[in-house]
Design a protein around this motif. Structure first.
Motif, mmCIF file in Angstrom:
data_model
loop_
_atom_site.group_PDB
_atom_site.id
_atom_site.type_symbol
_atom_site.label_atom_id
_atom_site.label_comp_id
_atom_site.label_asym_id
_atom_site.label_seq_id
_atom_site.Cartn_x
_atom_site.Cartn_y
_atom_site.Cartn_z
ATOM 1 N N ASP A 1 -11.769 -19.408 23.079
ATOM 2 C CA ASP A 1 -11.912 -18.160 22.336
ATOM 3 C C ASP A 1 -13.245 -18.200 21.593
ATOM 4 N N GLU B 1 -6.560 -12.320 23.455
ATOM 5 C CA GLU B 1 -5.715 -13.501 23.648
ATOM 6 C C GLU B 1 -4.461 -13.157 24.452
ATOM 7 N N ARG C 1 -4.770 -5.204 16.110
ATOM 8 C CA ARG C 1 -4.389 -6.087 15.007
ATOM 9 C C ARG C 1 -4.248 -5.282 13.706
#
Ligand code: ATP
Ligand code: MG
Length: 457
Positions: free
Chosen positions: A243, A180, A362
């Motif tokens: 996405d 992203e 992440r």
């Protein structure tokens, strides 16, 4: 500044001569007094200094030497100073370490032993130097993308090149790799006036996804009480980010393909053909070609969305990015929590390097966020991060970026021992002194130094 420069400070010319001879592998400088030592430090910034504490005019005590130590570190805090003391002079040695000396060594001088201490000091200096270099050479963020890895820098260059082209880009990468972020960078650099509109095709039920994408007219279905624009329309003159496109149901794949061919939409329940100008960026962690082979993804749509592919490498394939990113997140979350001075300890760095990072950036971000909250002192440990340090990491060998200095590690160990003893002795300071094997006055000064609450005497 030289990584090989060694300054020897001693008022005994015989000792200086002997040491100069035994340290012939270094660029040796000498000084026989505090003033001479400071001149050498200012002029040559030696990496390592051996400092005899008994210097004239008070060669019999350590006052001049300790003063020299403080002044050297004030001029060049990165210098590793090894203090050399008289045989029975442990107290001054400990005080010197407290003032920031790297280590101490007691006379009589054994050139071989001192040689090993000096070599270790150079090794640590080099590590810290490398660390400073890494920290300062880090490229300014590229649209928020932090990296030191050539593979990832290539991704950034690619993004830069294709951003203005208007071509449809498919961003591939495992989950948490920064897909992203890359999609947003493509938009930010595109010069397109409209907005960046993202929709997760995998998270929305099939029956709702169509109206999310294309919008609907009032009364199109039960509950459609007013006209709603879809995401595609909202991204007019901007960028539409689809996405998890690999999860898009077949029925919608057909409709999306039609839109990409004709560049007009019809809202659900509507008749008007509305022209929309969007730049399409898609992302997926799935193997789309496999989905095509399995009949789950349309090949013709794949070619439309995939004019250019940007493949983001997994974190474990990006050299030292895990450490660079950990430091980046430590800065962000440390600042947010009012803990700006937090550093990564040697064991934390070793653990970060050894961890597989299957959840990629992440996972790393979450672990650092947690560690900022959990860390007890100024040094983040592998334990705070919730990951395992590889065996042998605690001696700090090979640990680079963000390395806490030996002094910080000592401080940290001291603080922990003190808190543990305080807890064990229920605040009884005589007991604490006994547990730690130091005197009561030492306990007082340690408590003060570490800003800890003392208990009863
Ligand atoms: N190179 C990077 N520099 C700074 N932050 C990054 C970098 N890569 C990822 N991040 C951060 O990591 C988190 C995950 O990134 P992002 O959401 O872009 O990944 P993703 O590939 O879309 O993940 P997912 O597959 O889970 O959707 C975000 O908070 C993002 O800001
Ligand atoms: Mg994502």
């Amino acid at each position: 500044m030289s990584g090989r420069r060694l300054l020897l400070v001693d008022d005994d010319p015989g000792i200086l001569r002997g040491l100069t001879w035994s340290f012939d592998g270094y660029e040796v400088l000498t000084a026989d007094s505090r003033e001479a030592a400071l001149r050498q430090v200012r002029a040559h910034r030696p990496a390592v200094v051996t400092l005899d504490l008994g210097l004239p005019p008070s060669a019999d005590d350590a006052t001049e030497g300790l003063r020299a130590l403080e002044e050297i570190l004030a001029i060049a805090p990165e210098t590793k100073v090894i203090v050399v003391t008289g045989n029975e002079d442990r107290r001054n040695a400990v005080q010197a370490v407290g003032l920031g000396a790297y280590d101490f060594y007691q006379k009589p001088i054994d050139a071989e032993v001192l040689g090993m201490i000096v070599a270790r000091a150079f090794a640590l200096y080099d590590l810290e130097e490398e660390n400073r270099r890494l920290a300062s050479s880090r490229r300014p963020d590229f649209c928020g993308i932090v990296t030191a890895s050539p593979a990832m820098q290539q991704v950034c260059r690619m993004v830069e090149k294709v951003s203005r082209s208007g071509a449809s880009v498919l961003v591939l990468g495992d989950s948490g790799t920064g897909k992203e972020l890359v999609a947003r960078a493509l938009h930010d650099l595109s010069g397109r006036k409209g907005t960046f509109v993202a929709i997760n095709c995998g998270a929305i039920p099939e029956n709702l996804l169509e109206s999310e994408l294309f919008g609907h007219e009032k009364g199109a279905f039960t509950g459609a009480v007013r006209q709603v624009k879809g995401k595609i329309e909202c991204a007019h003159r901007g960028t539409l980010f689809l996405d998890e496109i690999g999860d898009m149901p077949m029925t919608l794949q057909v409709k999306l393909l039609r839109f990409l061919q004709e560049r007009v939409i019809e809202r659900v329940g509507g008749r008007d053909q509305i022209p929309v100008d969007v730049r399409l960026v898609c992302a997926t962690h799935r193997d789309v070609e496999k989905r095509i082979a399995e009949g789950l993804f349309r090949e013709d749509l794949y070619y439309r969305i995939n004019e250019i592919t940007v493949r983001i490498p997994a974190l474990r394939e990006r050299d030292d990015d895990a450490v660079v990113l950990a430091r980046h997140f430590l800065g962000i979350y440390g600042e947010a929590q009012g803990r700006k001075r937090l550093k990564l300890g040697a064991d934390a760095i070793a653990a970060i390097r050894a961890h597989p990072w299957s959840g990629n950036v992440r996972e790393l971000e979450n672990k650092v966020k947690r560690a900022v909250i959990l860390a007890d002192g100024p040094v983040v440990t592998a334990f705070d991060l919730g990951i395992q340090a590889p065996a042998g990491a605690e001696d700090g060998d090979g640990a680079g970026g963000g390395l806490a200095t030996l002094r910080e590690l000592r401080d940290e160990a001291e603080r922990r021992a003190l808190s543990a003893a305080l807890a064990a002795a229920d605040g009884n300071l005589s007991e604490v002194a006994k547990l730690l094997g130091v005197s009561r006055p030492t306990v007082y000064s340690l408590l003060k130094q570490h800003n800890l609450q003392g208990g009863t005497a």
